[in-house]
Design a protein around this motif. Structure first.
Motif, PDB file in Angstrom:
ATOM      1  N   SER A  43      -4.101  -1.588  -6.089  1.00 51.31           N
ATOM      2  CA  SER A  43      -2.831  -2.277  -5.688  1.00 51.31           C
ATOM      3  C   SER A  43      -2.507  -3.512  -6.653  1.00 51.31           C
ATOM      4  O   SER A  43      -1.240  -3.888  -6.828  1.00 51.31           O
ATOM      5  N   GLN A  77       1.986   1.707  -3.452  1.00 53.38           N
ATOM      6  CA  GLN A  77       1.028   2.292  -4.276  1.00 53.38           C
ATOM      7  C   GLN A  77       0.742   3.515  -4.209  1.00 53.38           C
ATOM      8  O   GLN A  77       0.641   4.331  -5.046  1.00 53.38           O
ATOM      9  N   SER A  78       0.818   4.014  -2.928  1.00 51.24           N
ATOM     10  CA  SER A  78       0.904   5.444  -2.804  1.00 51.24           C
ATOM     11  C   SER A  78       1.810   6.337  -3.408  1.00 51.24           C
ATOM     12  O   SER A  78       1.691   7.407  -3.785  1.00 51.24           O
ATOM     13  N   GLY A  90       1.299   6.635  -7.007  1.00 49.89           N
ATOM     14  CA  GLY A  90       0.001   7.237  -7.403  1.00 49.89           C
ATOM     15  C   GLY A  90      -1.108   6.614  -8.146  1.00 49.89           C
ATOM     16  O   GLY A  90      -1.911   6.988  -8.788  1.00 49.89           O
ATOM     17  N   ASN A 102       0.912  -1.265   0.073  1.00 54.19           N
ATOM     18  CA  ASN A 102       0.144   0.050   0.112  1.00 54.19           C
ATOM     19  C   ASN A 102       0.766   1.197   0.108  1.00 54.19           C
ATOM     20  O   ASN A 102       0.219   2.161  -0.504  1.00 54.19           O
TER      21      ASN A 102
END
Length: 351
Positions: free
Chosen positions: A316, A308-309, A312, A305
């Motif tokens: 996932s 993923q952040s 952007g 996660n």
């Protein structure tokens, strides 16, 4: 993969002389279609690509399909075009699929918007099966030692601008077009977060997405591994008298312009990096940096996660798509002679 593919490129497929002879109805259809795309907030890049594709198609129609009006074409003629692109122009299946997306979009426009003018028009491009997909280039899975070798080689040559660009690509995971839009002011110390582990851009950057502005995102760069190459380039920028805030400005006719470099420059640099890596049996293209960045973060035991952040991504699933690690390399981390290893989770400050 086919051996010996010799692709015919756009500049060989169109010219002013041929475009001047294109069916006037096709010219008007193109003009109206592109105006429609602009009114629906399609990006300038998308419209430019659609226009280029249509010019290729109109010239093919002129020379091989009696300059026929698009609305009057048949499935047989669509198949004829696809066969010509595949076997005469030696286009890859992927390029044919991408090209046909323009024609499908045009026929959707005819059906939805011009239905009063062409009530009997029926889809043909959506009905024609595309050729089976195939790899046209070797996937490049780079290791950190490959990247370090390439960066050192560039630095030894005092090629600080390109070494900075390469480091930015590797330690941000951004796309080729996005890399050109970074500003020097983004790398002020006040934009460091997480105890100096990350640079966070002070303004949202335009990334790939729908609409003229694309998707606006906060962008993050691993600060510690990127900083040495940034410092070398910022010092050289000062020595060269560069005042533009674009981190990578254009150089033209002996002057540094207040414009960022373009895709053609990035493509030229990619060829240079690829030639250099070829000496150690590796391949470079800018998209492989996105895979490297994702795989590197996962190798450092960052949770999916978080990765993923940083990239952007909305899903996932993209993390797993861009993860180039092999099962064996992951097994070696978690299993050893004593059985199951205890693996310490890392934070961004550890990178």
């Amino acid at each position: 993969m086919k051996d010996g593919r010799t692709t015919v490129y756009n500049n060989e497929l169109t010219d002013k002389e041929r475009l001047d002879k294109v069916n006037e109805d096709n010219k008007q259809l193109e003009e109206d279609f592109l105006e429609y795309l602009s009114s629906t907030d399609k990006s300038k890049g998308t419209i430019k690509q659609y226009k280029a594709n249509l010019h290729i198609f109109w010239c093919w129609c002129l020379e091989h399909n009696k300059n026929k009006f698009f609305v009057e074409m048949t499935k047989r003629e669509a198949i004829k075009f696809q066969n010509y692109a595949l076997n005469e122009w030696q286009w890859s299946p992927k390029r044919i699929r991408t090209f046909k997306a323009t024609l499908r979009s045009l026929e959707n426009y005819i059906i939805k918007i011009l239905d009063d003018e062409f009530p009997d028009y029926k889809r043909i491009w959506s009905e024609i099966e595309s050729p089976a997909d195939e790899a046209v280039r070797t996937k490049s899975v780079l290791q950190m030692e490959d990247i370090q070798w390439l960066l050192k080689t560039l630095v030894d040559k005092k090629d600080y601008m390109r070494s900075c660009m390469l480091a930015l690509a590797i330690f941000s995971g951004k796309r080729k077009a996005e890399l050109t839009r970074f500003k020097a002011s983004y790398f002020d110390k006040e934009n460091l977060i997480c105890d100096g582990a990350l640079y966070k851009t002070p303004e949202k950057m335009q990334t790939k997405g729908r609409g003229q502005r694309g998707k606006l995102l906060d962008v993050y760069i691993l600060a510690k591994p990127f900083q040495p190459y940034l410092d070398l380039w910022l010092k050289q920028r000062e020595e060269l008298g560069i005042t533009s805030d674009w981190l990578f400005p254009q150089y033209k006719d002996g002057e540094w312009l207040d414009e960022h470099i373009g895709i053609s420059t990035m493509d030229s640099w990619a060829r240079t990096f690829n030639s250099m890596l070829g000496k150690i049996g590796k391949v470079w293209y800018f998209h492989c940096a996105r895979h490297f960045f994702t795989s590197y973060l996962l190798e450092q035991n960052l949770p999916e996660n978080v990765v993923q952040s940083l990239q952007g991504w909305a899903s996932s699933d993209m993390v797993r798509i861009y993860d180039d690690r092999t099962n064996e390399s992951q097994f070696e981390k978690y299993f050893g002679s004593e059985g199951i290893n205890q693996v310490e989770k890392k934070g961004l400050a550890d990178l």
